[in-house]
Design an enzyme around this catalytic site. Structure first.
Site, PDB file in Angstrom:
ATOM      1  N   ASP A 194       1.022  -1.132  -0.033  1.00 61.13           N
ATOM      2  CA  ASP A 194      -0.082  -0.098   0.028  1.00 61.13           C
ATOM      3  C   ASP A 194       0.799   1.271  -0.025  1.00 61.13           C
ATOM      4  O   ASP A 194       0.816   2.107   0.984  1.00 61.13           O
ATOM      5  CB  ASP A 194      -0.979  -0.058   1.167  1.00 61.13           C
ATOM      6  CG  ASP A 194      -1.963   1.050   1.086  1.00 61.13           C
ATOM      7  OD1 ASP A 194      -2.396   1.699  -0.057  1.00 61.13           O
ATOM      8  OD2 ASP A 194      -2.744   1.383   1.974  1.00 61.13           O
ATOM      9  N   ASN A 199       1.587   6.746   3.721  1.00 58.26           N
ATOM     10  CA  ASN A 199       2.352   5.610   4.398  1.00 58.26           C
ATOM     11  C   ASN A 199       3.899   6.007   4.312  1.00 58.26           C
ATOM     12  O   ASN A 199       4.401   4.882   4.654  1.00 58.26           O
ATOM     13  CB  ASN A 199       1.906   4.354   3.809  1.00 58.26           C
ATOM     14  CG  ASN A 199       0.442   4.060   4.279  1.00 58.26           C
ATOM     15  OD1 ASN A 199      -0.315   4.604   5.129  1.00 58.26           O
ATOM     16  ND2 ASN A 199      -0.056   3.127   3.282  1.00 58.26           N
TER      17      ASN A 199
END
EC number: 2.7.1.95
Length: 277
Positions: A194, A199
């Protein structure tokens, strides 16, 4: 990148660890996986609470986080883990910096080479040492489950695909599986799974990537999984017409890919929205 959030009433806050006097757990919203997220008031740690089936998934994230921490790549460190019949709580040390999604276009351009190198360092880890798998067959099976339950969120799809039934979108991907499986077999790496800007953590002063967070989908997969998501997620951050082509060229140059495969990028970008739900 996404999953339906749960009601706050589902979470057992008793699982949060006790803190020293003067420190509290401050709710900061729900993570994209549906977990409820807290930050320590002194900023040194974050906690995720998960309920029901999500507790097992959070345990998988814990194991992946511990594994990656041991590689010295500079990522999350697990500080505490609690699991009971009422749910689970994962506490990790805060990775310094700010999310790359919070950077201006110019700051993201400055940080982009470091971000690209961080992803490459992850991909360069020995595949044989990674105990986690999230290859194409696994993710297509997950997509089939999400589609079968009617749980695809159309907001996650590109606008030109929202009017197409999810089952049709999935069937198109499945028809392309033999070619993609062959590519994956020849280019299997340790992927974040992801690799979106939220992130990726960056030092806002030096523009150095300080680490990767939200590791619940980490595992061996085709490197184009990460490349596709990173490029797609960043495209809305660029403001000048030349920003996106320059970022794309720099990313593939750092990853030593002389001839990027656009069809392969598009395949994984179409698959990802079907796997959340």
């Amino acid at each position: 990148m996404h999953e339906t959030a749960r009601s706050d009433d589902d979470f057992n806050e008793d699982l949060l660890p006790d803190l020293p006097a003067g420190r509290t757990w401050v709710p900061v919203g729900s993570g994209e996986s549906g977990d409820k997220v807290y930050c320590r008031s002194d900023g040194v740690a974050y906690a995720k609470l998960s309920q029901g089936l999500g507790a097992a998934r959070l345990d998988g994230e814990r194991r992946r986080t511990e594994w990656l921490a041991a590689t010295g790549l500079g990522s999350l460190t697990v500080l505490d883990w609690r699991m009971s019949d009422s749910g689970a709580c994962l506490v990790t040390r805060t990775v310094p910096g700010v999310s790359a999604s919070e950077l201006s276009a110019s700051a993201l351009s400055a940080a982009w080479p470091s971000i690209a190198r961080q992803i490459k360092a992850l991909h360069d880890l020995p595949v044989a040492d990674c105990p986690f798998e999230r290859g194409l067959s696994t993710m297509v099976d997950r997509a089939a489950d999400v589609v079968g339950r009617g749980a695809v969120n159309p907001d996650f799809l590109d606008p030109d695909q929202r009017a197409i039934p999810a089952a049709v979108l999935l069937a198109r991907l499945q028809a392309d599986m033999p070619r993609r499986l062959a590519q994956e077999a020849g280019d299997l790496v340790v992927c974040h799974g992801d690799a979106c800007l939220p992130n990726v953590m960056v030092d806002p002063d030096t523009y150095r990537c300080t680490g990767l967070i939200d590791l619940g989908r980490l595992g061996t997969a085709d490197r184009y999984v990460d490349l596709a998501l990173l490029l797609a997620n960043a495209r809305e951050s660029w403001t000048s017409p030349g920003d996106a082509p320059a970022a794309r060229a720099r990313l593939f140059d750092i990853h030593a890919i002389a001839q990027p495969d656009q069809e392969r990028l598009d395949f994984y970008l179409r698959l990802d929205p079907l796997t959340w739900g």
